[in-house]
Design an enzyme around this catalytic site. Structure first.
Site, mmCIF file in Angstrom:
data_model
loop_
_atom_site.group_PDB
_atom_site.id
_atom_site.type_symbol
_atom_site.label_atom_id
_atom_site.label_comp_id
_atom_site.label_asym_id
_atom_site.label_seq_id
_atom_site.Cartn_x
_atom_site.Cartn_y
_atom_site.Cartn_z
ATOM 1 C CE LYS A 1 19.155 20.436 -39.995
ATOM 2 N NZ LYS A 1 17.903 19.944 -39.435
HETATM 3 C C1 LIG Z 1 17.109 19.623 -38.228
HETATM 4 C C2 LIG Z 1 16.932 18.286 -37.644
HETATM 5 C C3 LIG Z 1 15.670 17.768 -37.314
HETATM 6 C C4 LIG Z 1 14.399 18.572 -37.298
HETATM 7 O O1 LIG Z 1 14.131 19.268 -38.417
HETATM 8 P P1 LIG Z 1 13.178 20.562 -38.389
HETATM 9 O O2 LIG Z 1 12.900 20.752 -39.845
HETATM 10 O O3 LIG Z 1 13.968 21.677 -37.784
HETATM 11 O O4 LIG Z 1 11.958 20.230 -37.611
HETATM 12 C C5 LIG Z 1 15.596 16.449 -36.891
HETATM 13 N N1 LIG Z 1 16.689 15.698 -36.750
HETATM 14 C C6 LIG Z 1 17.929 16.181 -37.015
HETATM 15 C C7 LIG Z 1 19.090 15.273 -36.863
HETATM 16 C C8 LIG Z 1 18.077 17.483 -37.458
HETATM 17 O O5 LIG Z 1 19.304 17.953 -37.683
#
Ligand SMILES: *Cc1c(COP(=O)(O)O)cnc(C)c1O
Length: 386
Positions: free
Chosen positions: A186
């Site tokens: 991210k």
């Molecule tokens: C990455 C992601 C999540 C979950 O995040 P984590 O930190 O990996 O638990 C939820 N929704 C979307 C759209 C994501 O890309």
């Protein structure tokens, strides 16, 4: 052998490492000063009143839905083109996972489709700002207001993005809460980590309580204030251990300082990609809705595989042989065996999402890519047509 270019990756500098080291040498590995500082910095950056940081984006989604206290059996609606956590969080809370099909251009949830799927039991909408592009929040907000439905934005892709009113995604100008993830792919990372932002004091206080087992020591909030002494704490409802560590919060603070630079570089790479890839007849480059500002978590292309007479597997293999990683975002959630077997979904339920799924491919995008990396990817994609 040239270096492998994955589809996404973090950027960690010496100052990030120093920030983490400082915490490791301090008295607090968890629940120290960095957590509050990170929360304040995040809320300030986004223009939200409150931020609560937690152990993952999934934990953030779980707590956000829980904080709404919807009665069991109600329904939530999200998009099928997302990571499974966006709808799993409804099931964690005893709610039915509903979906609405996507817009063909932006791949975000389509407000018109939301209206078609809203029923008496609909309690919450969870739009996802796919690939960083904000969903049509003004329309979604109007629908929700009219029907008295809550909105939680899954903004995991959209830290640094802005709506067409110029406000930051995460400022909650169109929602009750917004959720972020700090997973390494991210925009900024804390290893694992996530956050919920809100402007609602009551929701904020519930999130704090639920993050820590539902336990409070705050004298002003005790239900049985005369029950104990200085040791006394109260568990007031069933919560979780979704705390993040001070180590991670220090990394988050340090990363947040570089967010604007990360986004600037992402958009620079996008511009380089678009210059060539937007002109290929068998390929659809990402569409950016006028007025919005996307932080571009992903660069998703759609390929007309028939035109180049290759399967997606073959395309991925050819690119991999050239040291280029690609990924599919996402397999429509309703087509996962768990969703078919337990919730009755089947192929054909959301045709636009399924059509998109057959054509999509995410190509490498992360701020640390060099111009040379970008050109290597572009050349390899052009070669696919030969
Ligand atoms: C990455 C992601 C999540 C979950 O995040 P984590 O930190 O990996 O638990 C939820 N929704 C979307 C759209 C994501 O890309």
């Amino acid at each position: 052998m040239e270096q492998f270019i994955g589809y996404g990756k973090q950027w960690i500098d010496d100052d990030d490492i120093a920030a983490v080291q400082e915490v490791l040498k301090s008295d607090f590995l968890t629940q120290g000063p960095r957590i509050g500082e990170f929360e304040q910095a995040l809320a300030h950056y986004l223009g939200a009143r409150y931020a609560v940081v937690v152990s993952s984006g999934t934990a953030a989604l779980h707590l956000a839905v829980l904080a709404l206290s919807l009665s069991k059996g109600k329904q939530g609606i999200t998009t099928p083109i997302t990571f499974a956590a966006s709808s799993n969080c409804l099931i964690y809370n005893g709610l039915k996972p509903g979906f609405a099909d996507i817009d063909e251009n932006t791949y975000c949830i389509d407000p018109v489709e939301i209206e078609k799927h809203i029923a008496a039991g609909t309690g919450v909408l969870i739009p996802v700002h796919f690939a960083g592009q904000p969903a049509r929040m003004r329309e979604i907000y109007e629908i929700a207001q009219k029907k008295g439905i809550f909105i939680i934005e899954d903004a995991s892709h959209a830290l640094g993005s802005r709506y067409d009113n110029g406000k930051n995604v995460g400022s909650c100008c169109y929602s009750d809460m917004a959720v972020f993830s700090f997973h390494p792919v991210k925009t900024i990372t804390t290893g694992e980590g996530g956050a919920v932002t809100t402007n609602d004091k009551q929701l904020y206080e519930r999130l704090l309580l639920l993050r820590n087992h539902g336990i409070t020591k705050d004298p002003g909030k005790l239900k049985l204030p005369d029950a104990g002494g200085p040791w006394y704490y109260e568990m007031q409802e069933l919560g979780y251990n979704y705390r993040i560590t001070d180590i991670q919060a220090a990394l988050g603070l340090s990363q947040l300082k570089k967010l604007d630079e990360f986004v600037r570089r992402r958009r620079e790479i996008i511009a380089m990609y678009n210059q060539t890839l937007a002109n290929i007849p068998w390929l659809t480059a990402p569409y950016e809705r006028p007025g919005v500002f996307s932080a571009f978590h992903l660069y998703v292309i759609k390929i007309d595989f028939k035109q180049i007479d290759k399967t997606r597997t073959r395309v991925m293999q050819e690119l991999k042989a050239k040291g280029i990683g690609t990924q599919v975002h996402y397999i429509p959630v309703h087509l996962q065996p768990y969703y078919r077997e337990n919730w009755g979904y089947k192929p054909g339920d959301f045709p636009r999402a399924e059509q998109y799924y057959h054509q999509c491919l995410s190509i490498p995008l992360y701020p640390k890519m060099t111009d040379e990396d970008v050109h290597r990817v572009i050349d390899a994609i052009l070669d696919l047509g030969h």
